[in-house]
Structures are given as structure tokens and as C-alpha cells.
Scaffold this motif. Structure first.
Motif, PDB file in Angstrom:
ATOM      1  N   TYR A  64      12.259 -27.698  29.574  1.00 58.20           N
ATOM      2  CA  TYR A  64      12.363 -28.127  28.176  1.00 58.20           C
ATOM      3  C   TYR A  64      12.111 -29.627  28.096  1.00 58.20           C
ATOM      4  N   TYR A  65      11.233 -30.023  27.189  1.00 59.21           N
ATOM      5  CA  TYR A  65      10.930 -31.444  27.028  1.00 59.21           C
ATOM      6  C   TYR A  65      10.211 -31.664  25.696  1.00 59.21           C
ATOM      7  N   ASN A  66       9.999 -32.916  25.335  1.00 58.76           N
ATOM      8  CA  ASN A  66       9.250 -33.266  24.128  1.00 58.76           C
ATOM      9  C   ASN A  66       7.798 -33.502  24.505  1.00 58.76           C
ATOM     10  N   HIS A  67       6.901 -32.713  23.905  1.00 58.26           N
ATOM     11  CA  HIS A  67       5.487 -32.720  24.292  1.00 58.26           C
ATOM     12  C   HIS A  67       4.662 -33.598  23.348  1.00 58.26           C
ATOM     13  N   TYR A  68       3.905 -34.514  23.931  1.00 59.08           N
ATOM     14  CA  TYR A  68       3.019 -35.402  23.173  1.00 59.08           C
ATOM     15  C   TYR A  68       1.771 -34.635  22.738  1.00 59.08           C
ATOM     16  N   TYR A  69       1.410 -34.779  21.449  1.00 59.78           N
ATOM     17  CA  TYR A  69       0.184 -34.160  20.941  1.00 59.78           C
ATOM     18  C   TYR A  69      -0.852 -35.201  20.514  1.00 59.78           C
ATOM     19  N   ASN A  70      -0.406 -36.203  19.765  1.00 53.60           N
ATOM     20  CA  ASN A  70      -1.308 -37.277  19.340  1.00 53.60           C
ATOM     21  C   ASN A  70      -0.474 -38.515  19.030  1.00 53.60           C
ATOM     22  N   SER A  71      -1.107 -39.540  18.467  1.00 53.73           N
ATOM     23  CA  SER A  71      -0.445 -40.832  18.283  1.00 53.73           C
ATOM     24  C   SER A  71       0.693 -40.808  17.262  1.00 53.73           C
ATOM     25  N   THR A  72       0.854 -39.697  16.565  1.00 57.97           N
ATOM     26  CA  THR A  72       1.944 -39.619  15.579  1.00 57.97           C
ATOM     27  C   THR A  72       2.829 -38.389  15.756  1.00 57.97           C
TER      28      THR A  72
ATOM     29  N   ALA B  87       4.944 -40.156  27.323  1.00 62.82           N
ATOM     30  CA  ALA B  87       4.070 -40.554  26.217  1.00 62.82           C
ATOM     31  C   ALA B  87       4.765 -40.304  24.887  1.00 62.82           C
ATOM     32  N   ALA B  88       5.397 -39.137  24.743  1.00 60.90           N
ATOM     33  CA  ALA B  88       6.117 -38.810  23.513  1.00 60.90           C
ATOM     34  C   ALA B  88       7.266 -39.782  23.277  1.00 60.90           C
ATOM     35  N   GLU B  89       7.945 -40.133  24.352  1.00 64.86           N
ATOM     36  CA  GLU B  89       9.071 -41.069  24.278  1.00 64.86           C
ATOM     37  C   GLU B  89       8.614 -42.428  23.747  1.00 64.86           C
ATOM     38  N   ASN B  90       7.454 -42.865  24.188  1.00 71.45           N
ATOM     39  CA  ASN B  90       6.951 -44.160  23.740  1.00 71.45           C
ATOM     40  C   ASN B  90       6.344 -44.095  22.342  1.00 71.45           C
ATOM     41  N   ILE B  91       5.889 -42.915  21.920  1.00 69.83           N
ATOM     42  CA  ILE B  91       5.504 -42.739  20.521  1.00 69.83           C
ATOM     43  C   ILE B  91       6.729 -42.954  19.641  1.00 69.83           C
ATOM     44  N   LYS B  92       7.847 -42.374  20.053  1.00 64.46           N
ATOM     45  CA  LYS B  92       9.100 -42.549  19.307  1.00 64.46           C
ATOM     46  C   LYS B  92       9.480 -44.020  19.249  1.00 64.46           C
ATOM     47  N   ARG B  93       9.345 -44.702  20.395  1.00 63.78           N
ATOM     48  CA  ARG B  93       9.684 -46.123  20.449  1.00 63.78           C
ATOM     49  C   ARG B  93       8.735 -46.940  19.568  1.00 63.78           C
TER      50      ARG B  93
END
Length: 262
Positions: free
Chosen positions: A146-154, A209-215
Motif C-alpha cells: 500500500y502506498y501513494n502512487h504518482y500519476y502526474n505533476s498534480t 515522487a508523490a510525497e514531493n508533489i504533496k510538498r
């Protein structure tokens, strides 16, 4: 700290977040390309009709417990980012657990490993050992990540990936035969464990990547708020200057009127 100085700091944070997104996504894509080839190779071996007929496939015991692996964040501001992880852990009361991320405070008797996210690669040998032993001994009916998956820049979303038993697409490979001079179970176990560990590294990069999108989103909102505060302060300064000008004009008018009367 003054607003202008604070804005400079937040801009740097935002810039570095975007850089980390690019690097993490590039690495995830690189791993994904290799993963696709690895999947094809494993499918050709594991879906070979001879192995299936000889009952040499890795078939998990459905009565056994599940193993869940959770990849979260180490950063305190990622409360919402980690919320779905926390929620999933609470649902998986009867699952054995590997928890990655120091902000996840949960632990129980079924938590077999808990590490900080920043220690993922330093501690990966421990994760790999658990996976290898689990597959060799068929200790679990399922292994899920289970994790948060990055899809695009938003966009990123919370996802579940089943990594064992491996589910391949396609049909049996009937045109190939194998001469095996080794323990088939050990060979397939080793291959499967390698595949799962490889997937875990890919998921971690994607999660980063998703984590840094959040940041990046948070720092962008902070910059917008700082701009708003800056505009409010400028409006306040203009208002105060206008009030001082009006007051001074009134005082000068009063003095002029008093002089004329005198």
C-alpha cells in the motif's frame, strides 16, 4: 522572519521538491521498464505448461495469513498523505505488517518490521530476507503493498498492489520446454522474491515522487498565502500613509485658519 525572507526560503523548498519529483519519477520509470521485461521473462517460465502439469507452481495456502507492506512518509506535514496508510493499517488487524515511515505510530504483535522511510535502502536487506523466507516457506496467502502512487505533476492516489501470488496476463507457453537440474521450488521462490523486492523499490520511488508533489503543493499554497499577506501589509501601509497625509493636511488647515484669524 520578514515576509520577503520567508518567501525566499519557501521558494527554495518548492524548487527542491519539484527537482526531487523529476528525479524520483525518472528512476521509477527506469525501474518500470526493467520490471516489464522481468515480468515477461517470469511469465514465460512460470506459465510454462510443463511446470503447471508437473504441479511445480508456487501455490499459496489460502488459509494462511496475509502480509501487508505500507510505504508512508517521514515528514510531519504529510498527515493527510499518511492518513490512508493509517486507515488501511487499522483495517488490516489480522495481517502481518511491514511499516515504512516514522510518522506511522501504529505497531502491534503482528508488526514484524518497522523502519523510517529514509532508512529504506539501508534497511532493505532486512526486508529482502523477510520476503525470501516468506516465499520459500509459502508463509502467507497474499502479500500486498500500500502506498501513494504518482500519476502526474498534480495527481497522486492511494493504491493497493498485490505482489504475491503474482498474477500474469496472457496464456500458457506451450512451445517451450525446460530441462531443470535444480530444485524447482527454490528456483521459482528465488525468482519470485527477487521480483517482489524489485517491485518494492519501484513503488518506493513512485511514492517519493508523490510525497514531493504533496510538498510542492503545500509550499505553493504557502507562497500564495505569503503573497496575500504581503498585499495586505502593503494595503495597510498605504492606508496608514493616507491617514497620516489627511491628518497632516487637516492640521495644516487648522494652523492656516488660526493664523488668518489672528
Amino acid at each position: 522572519m520578514k515576509t520577503e525572507s520567508l518567501k525566499k526560503v519557501v521558494k527554495v523548498m518548492n524548487f527542491h521538491s519539484l527537482l526531487r519529483v523529476d528525479k524520483a519519477k525518472a528512476k521509477a520509470n527506469e525501474l518500470m521498464n526493467v520490471s516489464a521485461e522481468l515480468t515477461k521473462l517470469m511469465a514465460r517460465i512460470m506459465y510454462n505448461k510443463n511446470l503447471i502439469l508437473d504441479k511445480n507452481m508456487l501455490v499459496p495456502d489460502k488459509s494462511k495469513p496475509k502480509l501487508s507492506i505500507y510505504i508512508a512518509s517521514d515528514y510531519g506535514f504529510c498527515g493527510n498523505f499518511n492518513a490512508m496508510i493509517n486507515s488501511q493499517i487499522l483495517k488490516d488487524e489480522k495481517c502481518y505488517k511491514i511499516i515504512i515511515g516514522k510518522q506511522i505510530k501504529y505497531t502491534d504483535d503482528l508488526t514484524i518490521l518497522k523502519i523510517d522511510k529514509k532508512s529504506f535502502y539501508d534497511e532493505f536487506g532486512r526486508i529482502e530476507k523477510i520476503i525470501r523466507e516468506a516465499i520459500l516457506n509459502l508463509s502467507y496467502s497474499e502479500i500486498n503493498v500500500y502506498y501513494n502512487h504518482y500519476y502526474n505533476s498534480t495527481t497522486f492516489n492511494f493504491v493497493e498492489k498485490k505482489v504475491f501470488p503474482i498474477e500474469f496476463e496472457g496464456e500458457y507457453y506451450e512451445g517451450e520446454d525446460f530441462t531443470l537440474e535444480t530444485d524447482v521450488h527454490k528456483m521459482l521462490s528465488s525468482m519470485t522474491a527477487f521480483y517482489i523486492c524489485y517491485e518494492l523499490k519501484m513503488y518506493e520511488k513512485n511514492c517519493y515522487a508523490a510525497e514531493n508533489i504533496k510538498r510542492s503543493v503545500i509550499t505553493k499554497l504557502s507562497l500564495d498565502k505569503l503573497d496575500e499577506i504581503e498585499e495586505e501589509n502593503k494595503a495597510k501601509e498605504i492606508k496608514e500613509r493616507n491617514e497620516q497625509t489627511i491628518l497632516k493636511t487637516v492640521e495644516n488647515f487648522k494652523k492656516t485658519k488660526y493664523i488668518k484669524k489672528g
